[in-house]
Scaffold this active site. Structure first.
Site, PDB file in Angstrom:
ATOM      1  CG  ASP A 284       1.931   3.510   5.293  1.00 35.84           C
ATOM      2  OD1 ASP A 284       2.161   2.333   4.972  1.00 35.84           O
ATOM      3  OD2 ASP A 284       1.221   3.825   6.277  1.00 35.84           O
ATOM      4  CB  ILE A 285      -3.265   4.947   4.044  1.00 36.56           C
ATOM      5  CG1 ILE A 285      -3.339   5.073   2.517  1.00 36.56           C
ATOM      6  CG2 ILE A 285      -4.518   5.536   4.677  1.00 36.56           C
ATOM      7  CD1 ILE A 285      -4.456   4.283   1.888  1.00 36.56           C
TER       8      ILE A 285
ATOM      9  CD  GLU B  15      -1.090  -0.163   5.204  1.00 37.10           C
ATOM     10  OE1 GLU B  15      -0.614  -0.140   6.357  1.00 37.10           O
ATOM     11  OE2 GLU B  15      -1.472  -1.198   4.647  1.00 37.10           O
TER      12      GLU B  15
END
Length: 302
Positions: free
Chosen positions: A166-167, A210
């Site tokens: 996950d960004i 994301e």
């Protein structure tokens, strides 16, 4: 014979030999036609029987050189036998007429194969487009579930580890710099992940937004941690500026889970555990790798 073959080729394992079966049937039909034309009634022309065989290139989808070689070889064999066993005029008629059939079959067959191959390629691309994320070039969530279902049907155990990524603060990044900048970030991370596809043990997917998922055929926790940590560092080294975040650049949080020694975890359970590990990485401060551990529930390490 044709009816038995039709039933037999309904079995999937026999379908792998479809081309060989076609050549076998064609050879039998050719021998039958040759026997009728050369032994039973040598006075009659057998143009139709041999001619239909020479139209084989219109039917089968195989390499051109194999089909054309089979047709020309059978034509030459029959022509030689015809001149040996039939009256000269009948043999000449058979030879000329069959040659027309063979030439027509080869040239028209080539054209039809190009059309059929083009249609197959278009269908393949359409299916690939449905299962590929247009922005990153990775497989999408639909393809992820398809891979999982195929593994269940096959009864194999190739999904032994799941990594979820996950960004960090990606929504805030989009708010600050706009969605086009966010799309560029996703594409850069997609390029990094596609490198992992060169490893036969890994398959990468965009899970949504994301988030990304990597399925791996690895059962060693330390090896998985090293892979995840290397990926986290690579994103860090991209140096995508993000002053509004304390790290000053875009970072990645990663959670992963590995199938236990008993091997009872399903792919869905591994995804759920990796998701929990990802939550642990984010709640633990982000920009870190977190491993799911059944004993201590979560084991976190930056």
């Amino acid at each position: 014979m044709m009816f038995i073959l039709l039933i037999a080729f309904r079995f999937s394992w026999i379908q792998h030999f479809a081309a060989g079966g076609f050549y076998l049937v064609s050879a039998m039909l050719f021998l039958l036609a040759a026997y009728i034309g050369l032994r039973i009634d040598v006075q009659q022309k057998t143009t139709v029987l041999i001619g239909l065989y020479c139209l084989a290139p219109l039917v089968i989808l195989d390499k051109s050189w194999r089909i054309n070689t089979a047709v020309l070889a059978s034509y030459l064999v029959y022509t030689m036998l015809a001149f040996l066993l039939k009256e000269h005029q009948a043999a000449l008629d058979d030879s000329l007429n069959s040659a027309c059939f063979a030439i027509s079959g080869i040239f028209v067959g080539e054209y039809m194969r190009f059309i059929r191959l083009d249609n197959i390629e278009l269908k393949r691309r359409a299916q690939l487009k449905m299962k590929t994320d247009f922005l990153t070039g990775l497989f999408n969530r639909r393809k992820l579930y398809e891979v999982i279902q195929n593994e269940k049907k096959a009864g194999t155990r190739k999904i032994n580890a799941v990594m979820m990524l996950d960004i960090d603060h990606f929504k805030r990044y989009n708010d600050c710099y706009g969605h086009p900048a966010g799309d560029i970030c996703l594409q850069k991370i997609g390029v990094l992940l596609k490198e992992y596809e060169k490893d036969e043990r890994a398959e990468t997917f965009r899970y949504g937004g994301e988030e990304f998922v990597v399925l791996m055929d690895i059962m060693d926790v330390n090896e998985m941690h090293d892979i995840a940590e290397m990926l986290r560092r690579k994103v860090w080294e991209l140096e995508i500026a993000f002053p509004q975040y304390r790290e000053g650049r875009l970072t990645l949080s990663i959670g992963f889970a590995v199938r236990g020694e008993e091997g009872k975890d399903t792919p869905e359970q591994l995804i759920a555990k990796a998701d929990k590990a990802l939550y642990g990485a984010k709640s633990g401060g982000r920009n870190r790798v977190c491993c799911y551990s059944a004993q201590s529930e979560l084991s976190t390490q930056r």
